[in-house]
Design an enzyme around this catalytic site. Structure first.
Site, short mmCIF file in Angstrom:
data_model
loop_
_atom_site.label_atom_id
_atom_site.label_comp_id
_atom_site.label_asym_id
_atom_site.label_seq_id
_atom_site.Cartn_x
_atom_site.Cartn_y
_atom_site.Cartn_z
N THR A 83 0.87 -1.18 0.00
CA THR A 83 0.00 0.00 0.00
C THR A 83 0.90 1.22 0.00
O THR A 83 1.98 1.19 0.61
CB THR A 83 -0.91 0.03 1.24
OG1 THR A 83 -1.45 1.34 1.41
CG2 THR A 83 -0.16 -0.33 2.50
N CYS A 197 -2.11 4.88 -5.25
CA CYS A 197 -2.85 4.01 -4.34
C CYS A 197 -2.94 2.67 -5.06
O CYS A 197 -3.27 2.63 -6.25
CB CYS A 197 -4.22 4.57 -4.03
SG CYS A 197 -5.23 3.44 -3.05
#
Length: 230
Positions: A83, A197
């Protein structure tokens, strides 16, 4: 072949992409029945998201440090945090183990520099777009000029990530909204856009726009495979 340690589950939708991409790349390079050696620690994202929302980053760091130590104990040779946002605590996680941590912004920065990009747009969570931990690393280590959407567009990008993409919801209207925001970044002078992202690539593909897109999930996975096969 080295064993790759993945700290995943943030969200699990994008962790699936990591697992698939790493294994596909290993097989494409080694052939036959080869696949990657992977240890995966998948967290409960609801717990991590609550820490993010309340600003309790030390608690989030503790959860990821525990995951990192577990992966090290399991035999991982190096780590990836799957992430972008949680790289805010990358230094704390790295300090908790003796094995290397492969930073997602570094994998992205190398690719941008190889293609002579100087000014780049950044999409991601509000944390990633608004806080310094990501853009400053790109600026300081890779001499990149990073631009982000305006405040209203940042909110749109963020809400689509958490309310749709993290839940596996893919909406054409949301894709159109992202493309509109990408076009605005282009108007600001961005030569390319970072999909900062790991879920965004589930929604927006290079075929959707003529603006060069840099998929951080794919770039991070490729660097992991490179390190694993060195």
């Amino acid at each position: 072949m080295k064993t790759i340690g993945l700290i995943g589950g943030m969200s699990w939708e994008s962790t699936v992409s990591y697992y698939q991409e790493i294994n596909r790349l290993v097989n494409s390079q080694l052939g036959g029945l080869h696949s990657a050696k992977i240890c995966l620690y998948s967290v409960d994202f609801a717990e991590i998201e609550a820490f993010q929302r309340s600003g309790e980053w030390d608690k989030a760091a503790d959860a990821l440090k525990h995951a990192a130590q577990s992966l090290e104990d399991a035999g991982a040779d190096f780590l990836l945090i799957c992430t972008n946002t949680m790289h805010k605590v990358a230094a704390q996680v790295a300090s908790a183990v003796a094995i290397p941590l492969l930073h997602i912004a570094d994998a992205t920065g190398v690719a941008l520099c190889e293609n002579a990009v100087k000014k780049v747009g950044l999409l991601g969570t509000q944390f990633t777009m608004e806080q310094a931990f990501y853009s400053e690393r790109l600026a300081q280590q890779f001499d990149l000029d990073v631009v982000v959407p305006n405040s209203d567009d940042r909110l749109v990008v963020h809400k689509i990530i958490y309310e749709e993409l993290c839940k596996g919801v893919i909406c054409e209207k949301s894709r159109d909204a992202y493309i509109d925001i990408i076009n605005k970044l282009k108007a600001q002078g961005a030569q390319a856009v970072i999909l900062g992202c790991t879920e965004i690539a589930l929604l927006v593909k290079q075929s959707d726009t003529d603006m060069p897109l840099y998929d951080t999930t794919a770039l991070h996975a490729a660097e992991a495979v490179k390190m694993a096969l060195e």
